[in-house]
Scaffold this active site. Structure first.
Site, PDB file in Angstrom:
ATOM      1  N   ASP A 143      47.453  33.123  34.642  1.00  0.00           N
ATOM      2  CA  ASP A 143      46.807  33.474  36.631  1.00  0.00           C
ATOM      3  C   ASP A 143      47.053  31.861  37.444  1.00  0.00           C
ATOM      4  OD1 ASP A 143      45.424  34.402  39.288  1.00  0.00           O
ATOM      5  OD2 ASP A 143      44.471  35.164  38.282  1.00  0.00           O
ATOM      6  N   HIS A 219      43.299  31.648  42.921  1.00  0.00           N
ATOM      7  CA  HIS A 219      42.853  33.515  42.406  1.00  0.00           C
ATOM      8  C   HIS A 219      41.943  33.605  41.354  1.00  0.00           C
ATOM      9  CE1 HIS A 219      43.889  37.012  40.722  1.00  0.00           C
ATOM     10  NE2 HIS A 219      44.677  38.141  41.991  1.00  0.00           N
ATOM     11  N   SER A 550      42.652  42.703  40.480  1.00  0.00           N
ATOM     12  CA  SER A 550      42.549  41.421  39.638  1.00  0.00           C
ATOM     13  C   SER A 550      41.442  40.930  39.379  1.00  0.00           C
ATOM     14  CB  SER A 550      43.005  40.083  41.210  1.00  0.00           C
ATOM     15  OG  SER A 550      44.239  40.597  41.274  1.00  0.00           O
TER      16      SER A 550
END
Ligand SMILES: *[C@@H]1O[C@H](CO)[C@@H](O)[C@H](O)[C@H]1NC(C)=O
Ligand SMILES: *[C@@H]1O[C@H](CO)[C@@H](O)[C@H](O)[C@H]1NC(C)=O
Ligand SMILES: *[C@@H]1O[C@H](CO)[C@@H](O)[C@H](O)[C@H]1NC(C)=O
Length: 772
Positions: A143, A219, A550
């Site tokens: 990520d 994220h 996600s």
């Protein structure tokens, strides 16, 4: 700090540009295995790296061929990534030993409460205790990196780092080995593919980008804490959603592989991370990354994950956010667990009271109770006269200050970021914002943090809102913020954006596999970023809210860790089977899981909503050996060279298919395709008893409409644990081929334990009629 990164990247690029006038492109080059292996005496090359380099020496004219090599892969793939000109590419393609060459591609990034929702509360008898909270397992997260100081990565109470772990805590900008501990056991970054592909993106970027595993986007911090974050009491986003934040597998170790940067995530970097993670010793790989569906032989994630699965690593990927469009599901290889998104039963109501007394229901994370003045009535404006193009979407610079000063501005959802719209309204002098869903988002309620008082209303409400604005010369409204409300709405339900099947490249495997929470998920956040993630947002938080597949993917990765922890010897296929056959198809009210205003189908939710409690003890599992995937690819008509590209195995399909007459992949769900002319399909399945010895199961079938289903035998008696029994199932189409090109039906096949009636092993069935 920012200046340092800029310089670092700048030097790198200007140097690459100065050496090669012609534009170079990054390619991923796949090789046949070296004919003599790699014992020091058997090969002319001291290492694989030198062998890979020799291909460049033969094709690149410059004497700096080694500077063109970005990565040398040995575990996720045999081959390398390199920068080549067009003519060099032609030379290299012709070299003996080269199997396939494909251009590097750019992919995108697609809980205080979610753990409670999924039936995981620390009571003695439940899945968390039984699985030791995921103890002993390592989840590798590919990520945007990690913010290691977040309370979610504290290692209090964590067991020592597993002995098998070979990874490192890679040093870089504002990051060193002291940032790792027994929770965050490893961190690395992979930037070469991104660096050469988007030289201009980083300097122009306003967000600080760290040349290290440190997360500058948020994220990766969010996803890795969702998978395996530690328990943090009193976690909230500006006072909303307060409670204990905890990853799905709070006892698991986390290893972070930073592959996503300002301009996206490049395949060459992703492959390098997978290559390393396999050797580091992760048990699970979690990828909330993807693009469009690609044929398996052109899909680097599919190729890298095949090798990972061969090494016993479970690969869990996000299905993508292009729903509700059919055929939008990505990461659809049969050896990957493909995860769609569901909604939670948690809401943040923020009702809009219009000047005419009407109410519109909306949702918001704005801490209204802390700012009573924000609930006062404002004048309403939408796409004000004198506004520039895009003023209905609140584009930057589109809103005339004089028209919106001190007012509540309505912005249509879409095109630019939701938090960005709030920023634009605030900068233009607006006092508050109503985000209005368009026909695309329907009633979906993605809650965001905003820099000003704001709420989001569904499509129906947005039509009423605009009609009201039209109906009066002096439209006015106030927002009434009501904090966090739990258990009021029907959930789980399929998120509108969650990507849908059937699988575009391989409809013979039902995708997505399962759904998991992916809407309004609260998880860890970099402590130097505001909750909106906007560079101008000066507020500081430890948690924020995000939505997407996600967010669903790491929930499933955490559950895979719980299963692995309880059953360390299980294969990735067994872990996935446990998740699929125990998934819920009803919501908390006991009614079918919904998808918008209709019950969810198999192409929206796969086998259903993951149920960690039941997945730990599935009773029976459908196992798959890596070689079975090869035979499966043969049945799909892939060529020898395509199969080699995907699996690195030199398969003779004619032999394999002769040896495995009537082969069907032992997948835990069933997808039947009737092409014109076929009316009968037979499939075989083998199930392994992972429950008690002397277990008897009977089959229950809900036949898809228009199809007769026969199962033989209808009862299975497992005398021993780990015993494997097989059954056959025939599907007979009773439907005439209609004029439609395509039609679908669905049902299920469930093995029910005759002794306890509780263990139910359910396989969803999809049937497709295809005219051509
Ligand atoms: C509002 O009025 C405008 C201009 O008269 C019209 O184009 C629009 O469709 C109206 N919107 C609604 C929701 O009634
Ligand atoms: C974030 O967490 C740190 C460490 O636990 C704590 O000291 C700090 O007060 C927290 N910040 C906020 C805004 O809650
Ligand atoms: C693959 O097998 C075929 C037939 O068995 C053989 O001719 C070919 O050389 C093999 N290729 C490799 C790379 O081993």
């Amino acid at each position: 700090m920012e200046a340092k990164v800029v310089t670092f990247l700048h030097v790198l690029f200007s140097c690459l540009l100065c050496l090669h006038a012609k534009p170079l492109q990054t390619y991923i080059v796949q090789l046949h295995p070296h004919p003599h292996g790699f014992t020091p005496t058997s090969s002319a090359f001291p290492s694989k790296f030198h062998w890979h380099l020799s291909f460049l020496e033969q094709s690149v004219s410059a004497d700096d061929s080694s500077t063109r090599l970005l990565y040398s892969y040995t575990s996720a793939m045999e081959g390398f990534a390199a920068q080549l000109s067009d003519s060099e590419l032609e030379l290299l393609k012709k070299l003996p030993g080269v199997v396939a060459v494909r251009p590097d591609t750019r992919l995108q990034l697609h809980t205080t409460y979610s753990y409670k929702f999924m039936g995981l509360t620390p009571a003695r008898e439940d899945a968390w205790y039984q699985s030791g909270f995921g103890h002993g397992t390592i989840i590798g997260v590919l990520d945007t990196g990690v913010w290691p100081e977040s309370p979610s990565f504290k290692d209090r109470g964590m067991p020592p780092v597993p002995g098998k772990w070979k990874g490192i805590c890679q040093q870089g900008q504002d990051f060193d080995s002291s940032n790792c501990n027994r929770k965050l056991i490893g961190a690395r970054f992979f930037t070469k593919g991104h660096t050469v592909a988007s030289p201009s993106s980083s300097p122009a970027n306003t967000i600080q980008e760290y040349a290290s595993p440190r997360d500058s986007h948020g994220h990766g911090t969010h996803t890795s804490s969702t998978a395996g974050g530690a328990s943090v009491p009193r976690a909230s986003v500006l006072g909303n959603g307060g409670g204990v934040a905890r990853g799905m597998a709070p006892g698991a170790h986390i290893a972070v592989y930073k592959v996503c940067w300002t301009n996206g995530c490049y395949s060459s970097d992703i492959l390098a991370a997978m290559d390393t993670a396999i050797r580091d010793g992760v048990d699970i790989l979690s990828l909330s990354i993807g693009g469009f569906p690609l044929p398996l032989f052109a899909d680097s994630i599919a190729i890298g994950s095949f090798r990972a699965v061969e090494h016993g690593i479970s690969v869990v990927c996000a299905a993508g956010n292009s729903g509700p469009l059919q055929y939008s599901v990505a990461n659809e290889a049969p050896w990957i667990a493909t995860i769609g998104a569901s909604t939670l039963d948690r809401e943040f109501p923020a009702i809009v009271q219009l000047g005419n007394g009407e109410y519109l229901s909306g949702e918001s994370m704005f801490p209204g109770n802390e700012f009573p003045s924000t609930t006062k009535e404002f004048e309403l404006v939408y796409a004000p006269a004198g506004g520039k193009k895009g003023s209905e979407f609140c584009f930057a610079g589109s809103l005339p200050k004089v028209k919106i000063q001190g007012k509540m501005v309505v912005c249509d959802r879409g095109v630019n970021g939701r938090a960005e719209k709030g920023q634009v309204v605030k900068q233009s002098g607006g006092a508050a914002m109503i985000l209005a869903n368009t026909a695309i988002n329907m009633e979906e309620d993605s809650v965001d943090v905003h820099v000003l008082p704001a709420t989001l209303v569904g499509f129906t409400e947005s039509l009423r809102l605009k009609a009201y604005i039209n109906s009066t010369r002096n439209p006015r409204a106030r927002i009434v913020f009501s904090g966090t409300v739990i258990g009021k709405s029907r959930a789980p339900a399929v998120a509108q954006f969650s990507a849908r099947g059937p699988s575009f490249t391989n409809p013979s495997v039902l995708k997505p596999d399962v759904i998991a929470p992916g809407v309004n998920i609260i998880a860890a956040w970099p402590q130097n970023l505001g909750p909106t993630g906007l560079p101008e947002d000066s507020r500081r938080v430890n948690f924020t809210v995000m939505s997407g597949t996600s967010m669903a993917c790491p929930h499933a990765s955490g559950i895979a860790a719980l299963i692995r922890s309880a059953h360390p010897k299980w294969s990735p296929a067994a872990v996935k089977s446990a998740m699929l056959t125990t998934a819920d198809v009803t919501d908390h009210s006991g009614n079918p899981i919904m998808d918008g205003d209709k019950p969810a189908g198999v192409f929206a939710m796969g086998a259903g909503h993951v149920n960690p409690q039941r997945a730990i003890y599935p009773g029976l599992i459908y196992d798959i050996r890596p070689e079975d995937y090869v035979t499966h690819l043969c049945t799909l008509g892939y060529t020898r060279s395509e199969i080699f590209t995907i699996t690195h195995r030199n398969a003779s399909c004619s032999e394999l298919l002769k040896m495995n007459k009537g082969f069907s992949l032992n997948y835990p769900s069933i997808s039947v395709i009737f092409r014109q002319g076929t009316r009968r399909k037979m499939m075989m399945r083998k199930i392994t008893n992972v429950g008690r010895p002397n277990s008897i199961y009977s089959v229950e079938v809900k036949a898809p409409e228009g199809v007769k289903v026969r199962v033989k035998p209808t009862k299975l008696h497992f005398k021993q644990r780990n015993q494997v029994l097989s059954y056959r199932v025939w599907f007979i189409s009773r439907k005439r081929m209609t004029r439609e090109k395509l039609s679908f039906a669905e049902g299920h096949l469930t093995w029910i334990n005759s002794q306890n009636h509780l263990t139910r092993v359910r396989s969803p069935i999809s049937v497709t009629w295809k005219r051509k």
